[in-house]
Enzyme design. Structure first.
Site, PDB file in Angstrom:
ATOM      1  N   TYR A 198     -59.150 -13.308  12.454  1.00  0.00           N
ATOM      2  CA  TYR A 198     -58.171 -12.300  12.022  1.00  0.00           C
ATOM      3  C   TYR A 198     -58.500 -10.972  12.704  1.00  0.00           C
ATOM      4  O   TYR A 198     -59.513 -10.332  12.403  1.00  0.00           O
ATOM      5  CB  TYR A 198     -58.213 -12.131  10.504  1.00  0.00           C
ATOM      6  CG  TYR A 198     -57.713 -13.329   9.726  1.00  0.00           C
ATOM      7  CD1 TYR A 198     -56.363 -13.631   9.680  1.00  0.00           C
ATOM      8  CD2 TYR A 198     -58.602 -14.147   9.026  1.00  0.00           C
ATOM      9  CE1 TYR A 198     -55.886 -14.719   8.960  1.00  0.00           C
ATOM     10  CE2 TYR A 198     -58.143 -15.236   8.300  1.00  0.00           C
ATOM     11  CZ  TYR A 198     -56.783 -15.515   8.277  1.00  0.00           C
ATOM     12  OH  TYR A 198     -56.323 -16.602   7.557  1.00  0.00           O
ATOM     13  N   ASP A 236     -48.527 -12.677  14.001  1.00  0.00           N
ATOM     14  CA  ASP A 236     -47.934 -11.941  12.894  1.00  0.00           C
ATOM     15  C   ASP A 236     -46.492 -11.553  13.236  1.00  0.00           C
ATOM     16  O   ASP A 236     -46.127 -11.404  14.411  1.00  0.00           O
ATOM     17  CB  ASP A 236     -48.737 -10.669  12.599  1.00  0.00           C
ATOM     18  CG  ASP A 236     -50.116 -10.981  12.017  1.00  0.00           C
ATOM     19  OD1 ASP A 236     -50.289 -12.093  11.485  1.00  0.00           O
ATOM     20  OD2 ASP A 236     -50.997 -10.100  12.095  1.00  0.00           O
ATOM     21  N   TYR A 247     -56.142 -10.674  22.439  1.00  0.00           N
ATOM     22  CA  TYR A 247     -55.273  -9.702  21.792  1.00  0.00           C
ATOM     23  C   TYR A 247     -55.475  -8.309  22.393  1.00  0.00           C
ATOM     24  O   TYR A 247     -56.565  -7.982  22.875  1.00  0.00           O
ATOM     25  CB  TYR A 247     -55.568  -9.598  20.296  1.00  0.00           C
ATOM     26  CG  TYR A 247     -55.394 -10.876  19.510  1.00  0.00           C
ATOM     27  CD1 TYR A 247     -54.239 -11.114  18.786  1.00  0.00           C
ATOM     28  CD2 TYR A 247     -56.413 -11.839  19.463  1.00  0.00           C
ATOM     29  CE1 TYR A 247     -54.085 -12.267  18.035  1.00  0.00           C
ATOM     30  CE2 TYR A 247     -56.275 -12.996  18.725  1.00  0.00           C
ATOM     31  CZ  TYR A 247     -55.109 -13.207  18.009  1.00  0.00           C
ATOM     32  OH  TYR A 247     -54.957 -14.357  17.273  1.00  0.00           O
TER      33      TYR A 247
END
Length: 427
Positions: A378, A240, A306
């Site tokens: 996501y 992103d 992440y």
């Protein structure tokens, strides 16, 4: 097969050069050129018939009309067409005039031979000019994707040279937020930077919604060093805009179109890019690679790790967080296209796996969560639930609102094999 009888029939059609006489027998006696085959047939016929030997003259050949006498000239013209350009591999193609192709068929027909006998003039041209080009330049022929390609247009008397792209692989880290991976033109002015006669108020006349991107901080340096005309950035997915790319970095390939230089010092290139990017982006592990590495970077199944800073809408206990994370660990998640990307992604439900997850509560309303997930998972929606579009989610398991306030990508690696496979590198 008796070769002398059909050779007599070929010569009876009219004057032939040695190449055109030998070409219908191109599949005979490996290691000979067609000119050698043709001259050998003339010699054999002269001996067999006790006739005077008469050499073939390309200038009088009714089939190629002298074209086979120009192999050296075409090779030299091809060399001149890529003067000043670095290359290691090449390929030659030929566009033969329709009349010459028709003559080749008539020659075989008049001699009673199979119309496919031997090889066409086009194939001989490719081989003979290509062989001479290789001798003049030291380059190697490549039938896949060579550095340079030539089309010899015999009718137009023109050499068309194509310089194929060069490719550099590496990994990048993005160290500042609000930097997209690739150029992001302004949607209001369509990248023109203008609103009528005035500067576009949305992008302040720049033509971009974001003034910089990973592409703009890396690709121009590679393009300049390789002296190309343009460049394309290919990434293994993208983070992103507001996320950092840290850790081992994200694989990428920069494609440089029509480069004049290929053999570059990748260590120096790496240093030049990092200096140009000025701490906003860093690259490492640069290596020259093949075109196939683009497909590998864009298509290899990858998992990603992440780190998310999470804020809760109500107080959460350490025990409650631990239980929710344990439920997510190894979970198969169904995600309907998130609200934030449904304008550019197909509306469908995607099934992804959470390989492992861990987290630590900083205070009752804040936590740090690390997720190792299948590519395409996501993460923001895994945390928030996206109004029920993602199941299960951390918010749903906790029964409180949860939002990612900062996201960092720590690792992008192939699911079953590494991106870095020596088969795809040139150095």
């Amino acid at each position: 097969m008796d070769v002398l009888s059909p050779a007599r029939d070929l010569l009876a059609t009219g004057p032939l050069c040695d190449n055109c006489l030998g070409r219908p027998f191109a599949e005979r006696s490996f290691g000979l050129g067609n000119a050698e085959r043709g001259r050998g047939l003339r010699v054999a016929l002269a001996l067999a018939d006790d006739d005077d030997f008469s050499a073939g003259d390309p200038a009088n050949c009714w089939v190629c009309e002298g074209a086979t006498a120009r192999f050296d000239e075409w090779a030299e013209r091809a060399v001149a067409a890529v003067e000043g350009i670095e290359f290691a591999t090449y390929q030659v193609g030929t566009r033969v005039p329709p009349l010459a192709e028709e003559n080749g068929l008539l020659l075989r027909e008049d001699a009673g031979l199979d119309p496919e006998a031997g090889e066409p003039l086009r194939k001989e041209f490719n081989r003979e000019v290509g062989k001479r080009f290789g001798q003049l330049t030291g380059a190697e022929v490549e039938f896949g994707r060579p550095d340079v390609q030539f089309l010899l247009d015999l009718e137009a008397d023109r050499v068309e040279a194509t310089v194929n792209s060069a490719f550099v692989y590496g990994r990048y880290r993005k160290l500042e937020r609000d930097i997209p991976q690739t150029e992001w033109p302004c949607s209001d002015c369509r990248g023109s930077g203008r609103d009528g006669s005035d500067p576009c108020p949305t992008c302040d006349g720049t033509g971009y919604l974001y003034p910089e991107s990973v592409q703009q901080l890396t690709a121009p340096v590679v393009e300049d060093v390789m002296d190309g005309v343009d460049s394309v950035f290919h990434g293994a997915g993208r983070e992103d805009v507001d996320a950092l790319m840290l850790g081992t970095g994200r694989p990428f390939v920069i494609e440089v179109e029509e480069p004049r230089r290929r053999d570059v010092d990748v260590e120096r290139l790496e240093a030049d890019i990092n200096a140009f990017a000025d701490g906003k982006v860093e690259v490492e592990g640069l290596r020259r690679c093949t075109h196939a590495m683009v497909e590998r970077v864009k298509g290899l199944d990858a998992s990603k790790r992440y780190r998310a800073a999470v804020e809760f809408g109500d107080e959460v206990t350490a025990e409650g967080l631990a239980e929710a994370l344990e439920a997510l660990d190894g979970a198969v998640v169904e995600q309907y296209t998130p609200n934030r990307v449904d304008h550019r992604r197909a509306a469908k439900t995607r099934v992804r796996t959470v390989h492992d997850v861990a987290g630590e509560l900083e205070d009752p309303r804040h936590a740090t969560v690390e997720v190792h997930g299948e590519g395409g998972l996501y993460i923001k929606e895994l945390i928030s639930g996206d109004e029920g579009r993602t199941e299960p989610s951390l918010a749903g398991l906790l029964g409180v609102d949860a939002v990612v306030t900062a996201l960092d990508v720590l690792e992008v690696e192939g699911e079953d094999e590494p991106f870095e496979d020596e088969e795809f590198f040139l150095d």
